[in-house]
Design a protein around this motif. Structure first.
Motif, PDB file in Angstrom:
ATOM      1  N   PHE A  53       0.773  -8.886  19.392  1.00  0.00           N
ATOM      2  CA  PHE A  53       0.413  -8.218  17.889  1.00  0.00           C
ATOM      3  C   PHE A  53       0.780  -6.970  17.709  1.00  0.00           C
ATOM      4  N   ASN A  54       1.289  -6.414  16.894  1.00  0.00           N
ATOM      5  CA  ASN A  54       1.754  -4.773  16.277  1.00  0.00           C
ATOM      6  C   ASN A  54       1.235  -4.365  15.639  1.00  0.00           C
ATOM      7  N   ALA A  55       0.506  -3.153  14.898  1.00  0.00           N
ATOM      8  CA  ALA A  55       0.916  -3.015  13.539  1.00  0.00           C
ATOM      9  C   ALA A  55       0.913  -1.397  13.257  1.00  0.00           C
ATOM     10  N   HIS A  56       1.709  -1.155  12.252  1.00  0.00           N
ATOM     11  CA  HIS A  56       2.067  -0.123  12.090  1.00  0.00           C
ATOM     12  C   HIS A  56       1.304   0.690  11.086  1.00  0.00           C
ATOM     13  N   HIS A  57       0.745   1.791  11.261  1.00  0.00           N
ATOM     14  CA  HIS A  57      -0.541   2.255  10.627  1.00  0.00           C
ATOM     15  C   HIS A  57      -0.319   3.539  10.205  1.00  0.00           C
ATOM     16  N   TYR A  58      -0.352   4.581   9.186  1.00  0.00           N
ATOM     17  CA  TYR A  58      -1.085   5.749   8.675  1.00  0.00           C
ATOM     18  C   TYR A  58      -1.432   6.079   7.902  1.00  0.00           C
ATOM     19  N   ARG A  59      -1.761   6.366   6.955  1.00  0.00           N
ATOM     20  CA  ARG A  59      -2.390   7.519   5.961  1.00  0.00           C
ATOM     21  C   ARG A  59      -0.940   7.620   4.995  1.00  0.00           C
ATOM     22  N   HIS A  60      -1.824   6.864   3.771  1.00  0.00           N
ATOM     23  CA  HIS A  60      -0.801   7.136   2.976  1.00  0.00           C
ATOM     24  C   HIS A  60      -1.606   8.140   1.615  1.00  0.00           C
ATOM     25  N   SER A  61      -3.183   8.512   1.773  1.00  0.00           N
ATOM     26  CA  SER A  61      -3.488   9.168   1.030  1.00  0.00           C
ATOM     27  C   SER A  61      -4.875   9.591   1.157  1.00  0.00           C
ATOM     28  N   PRO A  62      -5.596  11.141   0.873  1.00  0.00           N
ATOM     29  CA  PRO A  62      -6.539  11.774   1.686  1.00  0.00           C
ATOM     30  C   PRO A  62      -7.115  10.392   2.363  1.00  0.00           C
ATOM     31  N   SER A  63      -7.789   9.483   1.865  1.00  0.00           N
ATOM     32  CA  SER A  63      -9.096   8.187   1.915  1.00  0.00           C
ATOM     33  C   SER A  63      -8.246   6.961   2.164  1.00  0.00           C
ATOM     34  N   MET A  64      -6.440   6.570   2.594  1.00  0.00           N
ATOM     35  CA  MET A  64      -6.620   5.484   2.312  1.00  0.00           C
ATOM     36  C   MET A  64      -5.585   5.200   3.923  1.00  0.00           C
ATOM     37  N   VAL A  86       0.708   7.504  23.844  1.00  0.00           N
ATOM     38  CA  VAL A  86       1.836   7.651  24.172  1.00  0.00           C
ATOM     39  C   VAL A  86       2.625   9.035  22.655  1.00  0.00           C
ATOM     40  N   VAL A  87       2.476  10.730  22.523  1.00  0.00           N
ATOM     41  CA  VAL A  87       2.148  11.037  21.244  1.00  0.00           C
ATOM     42  C   VAL A  87       3.934  11.351  21.247  1.00  0.00           C
ATOM     43  N   ILE A  88       4.659  10.790  20.447  1.00  0.00           N
ATOM     44  CA  ILE A  88       6.005  11.236  20.791  1.00  0.00           C
ATOM     45  C   ILE A  88       6.181  12.684  19.098  1.00  0.00           C
ATOM     46  N   ASP A  89       5.900  13.923  19.510  1.00  0.00           N
ATOM     47  CA  ASP A  89       6.418  14.690  18.990  1.00  0.00           C
ATOM     48  C   ASP A  89       7.154  15.829  17.427  1.00  0.00           C
ATOM     49  N   GLY A  90       6.987  15.853  17.335  1.00  0.00           N
ATOM     50  CA  GLY A  90       8.396  16.494  16.459  1.00  0.00           C
ATOM     51  C   GLY A  90       8.991  15.651  15.537  1.00  0.00           C
ATOM     52  N   ILE A  91       8.498  14.171  15.454  1.00  0.00           N
ATOM     53  CA  ILE A  91       9.191  13.284  14.568  1.00  0.00           C
ATOM     54  C   ILE A  91       8.150  13.106  13.348  1.00  0.00           C
ATOM     55  N   GLY A  92       9.120  14.110  12.087  1.00  0.00           N
ATOM     56  CA  GLY A  92       7.573  14.081  11.210  1.00  0.00           C
ATOM     57  C   GLY A  92       7.983  12.950  10.362  1.00  0.00           C
ATOM     58  N   PHE A  93       7.326  12.835   9.112  1.00  0.00           N
ATOM     59  CA  PHE A  93       7.200  11.833   8.384  1.00  0.00           C
ATOM     60  C   PHE A  93       5.929  12.070   7.113  1.00  0.00           C
ATOM     61  N   SER A  94       6.488  11.787   6.114  1.00  0.00           N
ATOM     62  CA  SER A  94       5.313  11.989   5.140  1.00  0.00           C
ATOM     63  C   SER A  94       5.285  10.678   4.309  1.00  0.00           C
ATOM     64  N   ALA A  95       4.179  10.162   3.840  1.00  0.00           N
ATOM     65  CA  ALA A  95       3.658   8.921   3.162  1.00  0.00           C
ATOM     66  C   ALA A  95       3.233   9.229   1.483  1.00  0.00           C
ATOM     67  N   ILE A  96       3.373   8.043   0.639  1.00  0.00           N
ATOM     68  CA  ILE A  96       2.361   8.125  -0.565  1.00  0.00           C
ATOM     69  C   ILE A  96       2.133   6.871  -0.441  1.00  0.00           C
ATOM     70  N   PHE A 142       0.845  -1.181  -0.383  1.00  0.00           N
ATOM     71  CA  PHE A 142       0.108  -0.271   0.071  1.00  0.00           C
ATOM     72  C   PHE A 142       0.792   1.299   0.369  1.00  0.00           C
ATOM     73  N   GLY A 143       1.376   1.916   1.013  1.00  0.00           N
ATOM     74  CA  GLY A 143       1.566   2.848   1.388  1.00  0.00           C
ATOM     75  C   GLY A 143       3.127   2.647   1.965  1.00  0.00           C
ATOM     76  N   VAL A 144       4.249   4.328   1.494  1.00  0.00           N
ATOM     77  CA  VAL A 144       5.613   3.612   2.125  1.00  0.00           C
ATOM     78  C   VAL A 144       5.586   5.071   2.999  1.00  0.00           C
ATOM     79  N   VAL A 145       6.288   5.467   3.417  1.00  0.00           N
ATOM     80  CA  VAL A 145       6.547   6.365   4.548  1.00  0.00           C
ATOM     81  C   VAL A 145       8.301   6.738   4.261  1.00  0.00           C
ATOM     82  N   PHE A 146       8.416   8.096   4.539  1.00  0.00           N
ATOM     83  CA  PHE A 146      10.514   8.563   4.209  1.00  0.00           C
ATOM     84  C   PHE A 146      10.231   8.555   5.571  1.00  0.00           C
ATOM     85  N   SER A 147      11.139   9.011   6.202  1.00  0.00           N
ATOM     86  CA  SER A 147      11.819   9.621   7.541  1.00  0.00           C
ATOM     87  C   SER A 147      11.508  11.272   7.341  1.00  0.00           C
TER      88      SER A 147
END
Ligand SMILES: Cc1cc2nc3c(=O)[nH]c(=O)nc-3n(C[C@H](O)[C@H](O)[C@H](O)COP(=O)(O)OP(=O)(O)OC[C@H]3O[C@@H](n4cnc5c(N)ncnc54)[C@H](O)[C@@H]3O)c2cc1C
Length: 367
Positions: free
Chosen positions: A183-194, A84-94, A42-47
């Protein structure tokens, strides 16, 4: 001069684009086994630095891709139901498909169309080419045609790469436990709807849960029940989402004669540090630069490429390995209380010392 580029993933597409711009006299053939508009995952994140490495030298590609990316500034780690929110470590995804389509468009502006639905076979005659580039991913066929000194070591955790229609605010790591294990899930939005939803567990838990006999529909139903609080009624979506063990690919030599490895064919970097795609594109940049410098002396260009790039890659791969090791032991880390657990998570790759973390994530460190 004639080059074959095997694979139209990020490494192959971007290399073809750069070579056409920097070495217009070369004849390039880009061969991809899949149909156009089809890919895994699906998506990929960039640090945090995302595509910054492109901005100065290739503003056209940067401008084409960046507006299609989702961005955010925090990471959330959920353990025992506590975020727990870790602020300031931004990412982008597509979305991976969207990303490949944009790279294909960019390549078309240079007048090159990959040949889709064509698979390179191990016995194929490659002698007509002055350069053969293995950009054909972790299971590279080209790599099997020469002695690169390859090792492939599977990690013991199992993972499956899903999507979901729930749109998450931040990159989130959710850890849960049931009667079968952890179990673990890595999850993040990679488009406005997914969003992307990579679902992972250790081998013992996987066996106890019975995933081997469950099939895809059963796995989806299991995941939706297990992560019901996270998905909030949204479904998991599959795209060849089979269970896999992440393969650690390494090569003693990056080139043999006129054959060279780039991207995942050369080495993989665990997906938990969000760097595999960037590394693949940076390989392309370094290889195109070496070829432009040495022109028709391909072996000299390939040697120069490896000498310049290997130390950089090895540093990042070491961080990826440290991160992968943390995930291989995540059931042990889950004995920690949520905030200590989040601290352990953010320190996992050994790249962020406490002082640096204080500067980038002041709220988290103060907490
Ligand atoms: C679960 C998971 C999550 C990930 N998440 C991220 C992330 O968030 N961020 C990130 O940066 N990276 C991530 N990655 C890693 C990333 O996907 C890879 O590092 C990146 O795709 C490497 O690019 P590549 O071009 O080298 O290889 P690939 O993207 O694998 O492309 C190789 C291409 O070659 C083609 N091919 C293969 N064999 C042949 C053949 N014989 N003939 C013709 N064509 C062939 C394939 O079809 C494919 O299109 C993730 C990986 C996994 C498994």
């Amino acid at each position: 001069m004639r080059a074959l580029i095997a694979g139209a993933g990020p490494a192959g597409l971007y290399l073809a684009y750069l070579m056409k711009r920097q070495l217009p006299e070369w004849e390039l053939r880009v061969v991809e086994q899949n149909p156009r508009d089809s890919t895994f995952g699906f998506g990929v994140v960039f640090s945090d630095r995302a595509l910054e490495f492109l901005r100065a030298d290739d503003p056209q590609t940067y401008e084409r891709i960046t507006p299609a990316m989702e961005t955010w500034t925090d990471i959330t780690v959920v353990h025992r139901g506590t975020p727990v929110v870790i602020d300031g470590i931004g990412f982008s995804a597509i979305g991976r498909l969207k990303f490949l389509q944009l790279l294909q468009k960019q390549l078309e502006t240079a007048g090159i169309l990959p040949l889709f639905n064509q698979t390179i076979s191990p016995g194929q005659d490659l002698n007509e080419f002055d350069l053969v580039v293995a950009a054909d991913g972790a299971n590279s066929t080209i790599r099997s045609t020469a002695e690169f000194g390859t090792t492939v070591a599977p990690l013991s955790n199992k993972f499956a790469w899903f999507g979901t229609t729930r749109v998450f605010d931040t990159l989130t790591q959710t850890f849960v436990q049931n009667e079968h294990g952890t179990f673990n899930a890595h999850h993040y939005r990679h488009s406005p709807s997914m969003s992307t939803f990579v679902f992972e567990c250790d081998g013992t838990t996987w066996a106890k849960a019975g995933f081997e006999r469950m099939g895809e529909a059963g796995t989806i139903a299991y995941g939706e029940k297990l992560f019901a609080d996270t998905l909030q009624g949204h479904k998991l979506v599959s795209n060849r989402s089979i269970w896999r063990n992440f393969p650690k690919v390494r090569n003693a030599r990056w080139s043999v004669g006129n054959r060279v490895l780039i991207g995942d064919a050369q080495r993989t970097a665990h997906f938990s540090i969000g760097s595999g795609t960037r590394l693949a594109m940076e390989d392309a940049i370094a290889l195109a630069k070496a070829l432009a410098e040495f022109r028709s002396d391909v072996p000299a260009a390939l040697a120069s490429f490896e000498a310049a790039r290997r130390p950089i890659v090895e540093k990042l791969v070491a961080a990826a390995d440290a991160s992968a090791d943390w995930y291989e032991r995540f059931p042990d880390h889950m004995r920690l209380a949520p905030r200590d657990f989040a601290w352990s998570y953010i320190q996992r790759s050994g790249r962020i010392d406490p002082e640096k973390l204080r500067q980038i994530a002041p709220k988290f460190v103060a907490g």
